[in-house]
Design a protein around this motif. Structure first.
Motif, PDB file in Angstrom:
ATOM      1  N   LEU A   1     -29.424  31.888 -17.290  1.00 50.81           N
ATOM      2  CA  LEU A   1     -27.990  31.688 -17.704  1.00 50.81           C
ATOM      3  C   LEU A   1     -27.618  32.902 -18.213  1.00 50.81           C
ATOM      4  CD1 LEU A   1     -28.065  27.802 -18.856  1.00 50.81           C
ATOM      5  CD2 LEU A   1     -26.905  28.873 -16.648  1.00 50.81           C
TER       6      LEU A   1
ATOM      7  N   SER B   1     -27.261  35.645 -15.804  1.00 45.11           N
ATOM      8  CA  SER B   1     -26.181  35.237 -14.914  1.00 45.11           C
ATOM      9  C   SER B   1     -24.657  35.495 -15.561  1.00 45.11           C
ATOM     10  CB  SER B   1     -26.226  33.811 -14.172  1.00 45.11           C
ATOM     11  OG  SER B   1     -27.509  33.676 -13.867  1.00 45.11           O
ATOM     12  N   THR B   2     -24.538  34.898 -16.660  1.00 46.28           N
ATOM     13  CA  THR B   2     -23.358  35.273 -17.356  1.00 46.28           C
ATOM     14  C   THR B   2     -22.976  36.727 -17.501  1.00 46.28           C
ATOM     15  OG1 THR B   2     -23.709  33.243 -18.376  1.00 46.28           O
ATOM     16  CG2 THR B   2     -21.938  34.805 -19.411  1.00 46.28           C
TER      17      THR B   2
END
Length: 553
Positions: A412, A415-416
Motif C-alpha cells: 500500500l 502504491s501510494t
C-alpha cells in the motif's frame, strides 16, 4: 517557460530534471533488494546456481565447481565463491542459504549500474549519469534474471565497469586503469575469458580514435591502458591457470568452450540475427528505442568515443551472441549494458511528442498492471472475483494465500508513492525515464510482496523433494538418476543433500535406488523386473513433469 517560472516549478516538484542523485540511489536500492529474500530456489537458473554455490559451502575444495556431486564447468566460479560465503553468513544470521546467495546478484547489478552511470557521465555529462541507472531499472526483460542467483549479473558488471574505464582512462589514467583491471578480473573470473577478450578488443580499438589520441597525449596516459590490460588479463585468467596446473584435462574443456564462444558460426549468425532483433524489440525496451534515437541524432560523431565505445561493445556482443545460438531471454542480458549507456544520451534528446508518448505509455501500462496485481491478490485471498480466483487455483492447485499484514502494508505504501509521484513529477524530457523506472519498481515490489507465496509455491521443488525424501530407503547413499535436469538435481541437493549419479555412468551401475524424470511427451523409463516403483510425484501446478522413485529388488 521563463527561467524563473521553470525554477519555481522544479522547487515545487517532487523530483527534479534530471532526478537528484539521492533519489536515483534510493530507487536502485529498493529495486535491487526487492524479491531477493523469503523464497526457495526457483526452477531454472536460480536453483542451478544456488546448488553450485552450496557445493562450495558443503564440500572440500574451492577450485573446481560441482553440482550435486558432479563436476560443473559451464562458467568460472567467482559468483559461486561469493555466493557460498554470503549464503553461509545468511545461515549464521538465521536466514536461508538461498536468500544469502541472491545478495551477490544485487552486488554485481549495483556494479553494473555504477559503471553505466560513470560511463554516461564521461561520455555525455553529469545529467546522463542519473538517467542511465533509471533506464537500466526500466528494462522489461531483465527484471527476474537480475533478482535470481545467476552469474549473468557478472557479465553486466564487467561490461558496465569496462565502458566506464575506457571512457575515463584518457582523462584520468590511474582511476580509469584501476576500474579496467576490476572489469577484466570480473569478466574472466565471473563469466569467462571470451568476455575478457571482447573487452580487450574494445580497449585496443579506443587508441585508434583521433579524439582519444588527442586527449591521451602524455606518456603516462598512453601507458595506463596497456598496463591495465596486462594486469587485468592476469587476474582474469588466474582461475584458468590454476585449473590448468591442477586438472589440465578440465582446463582444456574450459578453453574449448571459451574458444567456441569467440568464434561464432557465420551460418548461425545470418540465420539468427533476425530472431535476436525481434527478441530485443521488447526485451530491451525502453533502452533500445532511445539508444537508436541517440545514434541517429549524433550520427556525425560515430568516430568519437561518444558513440564508438558503446556501439563497438554492442556490435561485438551481437555478433558473439547471434553467432553462438538462437535468441533466448537470458542470453540477451549483456546487450542491455551498451544500450543503457547509449540511451542515457538519447532520452533527453527526444522530441516533445515522443517524450510525452513514452511517459504516457509507461504511466498507463504500470498503473494498469498494478491494479491487476492487486485484484489478483484479492482474488487469491478472498475468493472474489470467483472466476479470477478459480484461474489462480487451477494454475496452482492446493494453494492457499497466507495474509501477511506487513507485506500488504508495504504494498500500500509503494502504491501510494506511485500515485504521489505521478501527481508531483514535472513534465520534462526525462520524466519518461522516471515513470518507467518507478513503474518497474512498483510492479516488481507488488509481485514480490503480494504474489510471492503463490509464485514460490509453483516454482519451488520443496514439497516434491520432501515427499520423495519420505520414500527414500533409510541410509541410501547411492542414487542413480535418468532424465533429471540440472536445476532439479540442484533442488534435490539443496533440500535433501541428494547427489544422484547418472544411470549411464559406471559409478551408478549398481545403485539400489533410481530417480527418473520425464517432461511433456516423455514416458517412464523401461526397466527390467528387478526394479520396483516406490513413489511417483510432481509439482501441483505442472501437469507435464513426472518423477519416479524405484528401488532394486
Amino acid at each position: 517557460m521563463p527561467p524563473s517560472l521553470h525554477s519555481s516549478a522544479n522547487r515545487r516538484a517532487l523530483i527534479g530534471d534530471p532526478p537528484e542523485t539521492g533519489f536515483v540511489i534510493a530507487l536502485c536500492a529498493l529495486y535491487l533488494l526487492t524479491g531477493l529474500f523469503g523464497r526457495d530456489p526457483w526452477k531454472g537458473d536460480d536453483a542451478l546456481h544456488i546448488g553450485v554455490a552450496l557445493a562450495f559451502a558443503r564440500e572440500d575444495g574451492w577450485l573446481i565447481p560441482h553440482l550435486a556431486g558432479q563436476i560443473w564447468l559451464d562458467g568460472p566460479p567467482l559468483f559461486h565463491w561469493l555466493a557460498a560465503l554470503t549464503g553461509q553468513a545468511a545461515l549464521w544470521m538465521g536466514a536461508s542459504f538461498a536468500d544469502g546467495t541472491r545478495v551477490v546478484s544485487a552486488f554485481f547489478v549495483a556494479l553494473w549500474m555504477l559503471g553505466s552511470a560513470g560511463a554516461a557521465r564521461e561520455l555525455y555529462g553529469a545529467p546522463a549519469a542519473r538517467i542511465a541507472p533509471l533506464i537500466a531499472l526500466a528494462s522489461i526483460g531483465a527484471v527476474t534474471h537480475l533478482h535470481d542467483a545467476q552469474p549473468g549479473s557478472t557479465v553486466l558488471a564487467a561490461l558496465g565497469l569496462g565502458m566506464w574505464a575506457l571512457a575515463l582512462i584518457a582523462r584520468r589514467p590511474v582511476q580509469g586503469g584501476l576500474v579496467l583491471v576490476i572489469a577484466l578480473a570480473i569478466s574472466g573470473l565471473g563469466s569467462g575469458l571470451w568476455l575478457t577478450a571482447l573487452l580487450l578488443i574494445a580497449a585496443t580499438a579506443m587508441p585508434l580514435l583521433p579524439v582519444w589520441r588527442t586527449v591521451a597525449a602524455s606518456p603516462v596516459r598512453m601507458l595506463a591502458l596497456p598496463l591495465a590490460m596486462v594486469a587485468g588479463s592476469l587476474l582474469a585468467s588466474s582461475w584458468f591457470m590454476a585449473l590448468s596446473l591442477e586438472r589440465p584435462e578440465l582446463a582444456a574443456r574450459v578453453w574449448q568452450s571459451d574458444l567456441a564462444r569467440l568464434t561464432p558460426d557465420l551460418a548461425t549468425l545470418s540465420a539468427g540475427a533476425g530472431s535476436w532483433l525481434k527478441l530485443l524489440s521488447w526485451y530491451a525496451w525502453p533502452s533500445l528505442p532511445v539508444a537508436g534515437w541517440a545514434l541517429w541524432q549524433q550520427r556525425e560523431k560515430w568516430r568519437s568515443p561518444v558513440l564508438a565505445l558503446p556501439l563497438l561493445i554492442l556490435l561485438l556482443l551481437f555478433i558473439q551472441l547471434a553467432g553462438e545460438s538462437g535468441a533466448r531471454n537470458q542470453r540477451a542480458l549483456p546487450m542491455l549494458a551498451p544500450l543503457v549507456v547509449l540511451g542515457s544520451s538519447g532520452l533527453p534528446r527526444l522530441r516533445r511528442g515522443a517524450a510525452n508518448a513514452l511517459d504516457w505509455f509507461g504511466v498507463m501500462t504500470f498503473s494498469l498492471l498494478g491494479l491487476i496485481i492487486w485484484l489478483g491478490w484479492i482474488a487469491m485471498a478472498s475468493g472474489w472475483p470467483e472466476r479470477l480466483a478459480r484461474t489462480f487455483s487451477r494454475l496452482e492447485p492446493g494453494f492457499k494465500m497466507p495474509i501477511s499484514f506487513a507485506a500488504v502494508t508495504l504494498a500500500l505504501v509503494v502504491s501510494t508513492a506511485w500515485i504521489v509521484l505521478l501527481w508531483r513529477s514535472p513534465r520534462t524530457p526525462t520524466r519518461g525515464a522516471v515513470s518507467w523506472a518507478c513503474g518497474m519498481v512498483l510492479i516488481w515490489f507488488l509481485v514480490s510482496s503480494l504474489w510471492l507465496p503463490w509464485i514460490d509455491y509453483g516454482r519451488s521443488y520443496r514439497d516434491v523433494a520432501l515427499e520423495m525424501g519420505r520414500h527414500l530407503p533409510e541410509g541410501a547413499t547411492c542414487v542413480a538418476h535418468t532424465g533429471l535436469q540440472e536445476s532439479q538435481r540442484a533442488a534435490f541437493y539443496y533440500f535433501l543433500d541428494l547427489k544422484p549419479r547418472n544411470l549411464s555412468g559406471t559409478s551408478a551401475g549398481r545403485c539400489p535406488v533410481l530417480l527418473a524424470y520425464h517432461g511433456k511427451g516423455g514416458k517412464p523409463p523401461a526397466l527390467d523386473a528387478e526394479w520396483t516403483l516406490k513413489w511417483e510425484g510432481r509439482r501441483p501446478g505442472d501437469r507435464h513433469e513426472r518423477f519416479f522413485l524405484y528401488t532394486r529388488n
